[in-house]
Design a protein around this motif. Structure first.
Motif, PDB file in Angstrom:
ATOM      1  N   ARG A   1     -41.356 -53.038 105.993  1.00  0.00           N
ATOM      2  CA  ARG A   1     -40.858 -52.426 107.488  1.00  0.00           C
ATOM      3  C   ARG A   1     -39.100 -53.101 106.262  1.00  0.00           C
ATOM      4  O   ARG A   1     -39.172 -53.792 105.521  1.00  0.00           O
TER       5      ARG A   1
ATOM      6  N   ASP B   1     -40.407 -48.643 109.941  1.00  0.00           N
ATOM      7  CA  ASP B   1     -41.619 -49.728 110.090  1.00  0.00           C
ATOM      8  C   ASP B   1     -42.622 -48.609 110.251  1.00  0.00           C
ATOM      9  O   ASP B   1     -42.589 -47.667 110.083  1.00  0.00           O
ATOM     10  N   ARG B   2     -44.344 -49.703 109.658  1.00  0.00           N
ATOM     11  CA  ARG B   2     -44.935 -49.034 109.482  1.00  0.00           C
ATOM     12  C   ARG B   2     -45.790 -47.985 110.569  1.00  0.00           C
ATOM     13  O   ARG B   2     -45.776 -48.614 111.391  1.00  0.00           O
ATOM     14  N   THR B   3     -45.986 -46.960 111.124  1.00  0.00           N
ATOM     15  CA  THR B   3     -47.663 -46.104 111.384  1.00  0.00           C
ATOM     16  C   THR B   3     -48.761 -45.873 110.653  1.00  0.00           C
ATOM     17  O   THR B   3     -48.394 -45.592 109.358  1.00  0.00           O
ATOM     18  N   ASP B   4     -49.308 -46.312 112.050  1.00  0.00           N
ATOM     19  CA  ASP B   4     -50.674 -45.188 111.644  1.00  0.00           C
ATOM     20  C   ASP B   4     -50.678 -42.915 111.533  1.00  0.00           C
ATOM     21  O   ASP B   4     -50.150 -43.246 112.198  1.00  0.00           O
TER      22      ASP B   4
ATOM     23  N   GLU C   1     -41.903 -40.617 113.049  1.00  0.00           N
ATOM     24  CA  GLU C   1     -41.394 -40.191 113.769  1.00  0.00           C
ATOM     25  C   GLU C   1     -39.677 -40.749 113.663  1.00  0.00           C
ATOM     26  O   GLU C   1     -39.694 -41.836 113.359  1.00  0.00           O
TER      27      GLU C   1
ATOM     28  N   ALA D   1     -45.718 -41.246 105.947  1.00  0.00           N
ATOM     29  CA  ALA D   1     -45.752 -41.997 107.990  1.00  0.00           C
ATOM     30  C   ALA D   1     -45.343 -42.675 108.562  1.00  0.00           C
ATOM     31  O   ALA D   1     -45.575 -44.208 107.564  1.00  0.00           O
ATOM     32  N   MET D   2     -44.156 -43.664 109.119  1.00  0.00           N
ATOM     33  CA  MET D   2     -43.449 -43.854 109.564  1.00  0.00           C
ATOM     34  C   MET D   2     -43.140 -43.905 111.034  1.00  0.00           C
ATOM     35  O   MET D   2     -43.540 -42.835 111.546  1.00  0.00           O
ATOM     36  N   ARG D   3     -42.046 -45.240 111.362  1.00  0.00           N
ATOM     37  CA  ARG D   3     -41.121 -45.072 112.684  1.00  0.00           C
ATOM     38  C   ARG D   3     -39.246 -45.572 112.230  1.00  0.00           C
ATOM     39  O   ARG D   3     -40.211 -46.449 111.667  1.00  0.00           O
TER      40      ARG D   3
ATOM     41  N   ASP E   1     -36.306 -45.808 113.356  1.00  0.00           N
ATOM     42  CA  ASP E   1     -34.764 -45.790 114.653  1.00  0.00           C
ATOM     43  C   ASP E   1     -34.098 -45.996 113.760  1.00  0.00           C
ATOM     44  O   ASP E   1     -33.302 -46.710 113.298  1.00  0.00           O
TER      45      ASP E   1
END
Length: 105
Positions: free
Chosen positions: A17, A33-36, A41, A70-72, A74
Motif C-alpha cells: 500500500r 492498494d492491493r487487489t485480487d 483500476e 494488479a491494483m487500485r 486513486d
C-alpha cells in the motif's frame, strides 16, 4: 470536478500500500492498494474539466515503460502538469513494487 475510471490489463505481483504526494499541496496525490485479479483500476478525480483523453494518453504511454500491477490506484489531481503527474505515478509504483517488505500505509 471530473471523476474518471480506467481499467487496464495488469499482472499479479506482490504490492505494498502506498501514498505519495499530498492533495493539499495543490498538485497531485496518488494512492495504491492491493487487489485480487488481473487488472489495474485507475480512479482519477481531477479539477481539470474534459481531460479524459489526456489522462488516457498518459496512462497508455506509461504502460509502454512500466507494465501495470494488479491494483487500485486513486489519483486526486488539482491541475498538475503532465510531468508532475508522471513523476508522482512512477514514484508511487516504485514504492508499491518495493520488494524489501516495506509497507507505506
Amino acid at each position: 470536478m471530473d471523476t474518471l475510471l480506467f481499467l487496464r490489463p495488469a499482472r499479479a505481483v506482490p504490492l505494498n500500500r502506498t501514498l505519495v504526494g499530498y492533495v493539499g499541496s495543490g498538485d497531485l496525490e496518488v494512492m495504491i492498494d492491493r487487489t485480487d485479479g488481473h487488472q489495474a483500476e485507475i480512479h482519477i478525480r481531477t479539477s481539470t474539466q474534459g481531460s479524459e483523453a489526456r489522462w488516457q494518453q498518459l496512462i497508455e504511454r506509461m504502460e509502454v515503460d512500466h507494465p501495470l500491477p494488479a491494483m487500485r490506484m486513486d489519483i486526486h489531481d488539482f491541475a498538475a502538469t503532465p510531468g508532475v503527474i508522471r513523476l508522482r505515478i512512477e514514484q508511487a509504483l516504485e514504492l508499491a513494487l518495493d520488494n524489501r517488505g516495506n509497507t507505506h500505509d
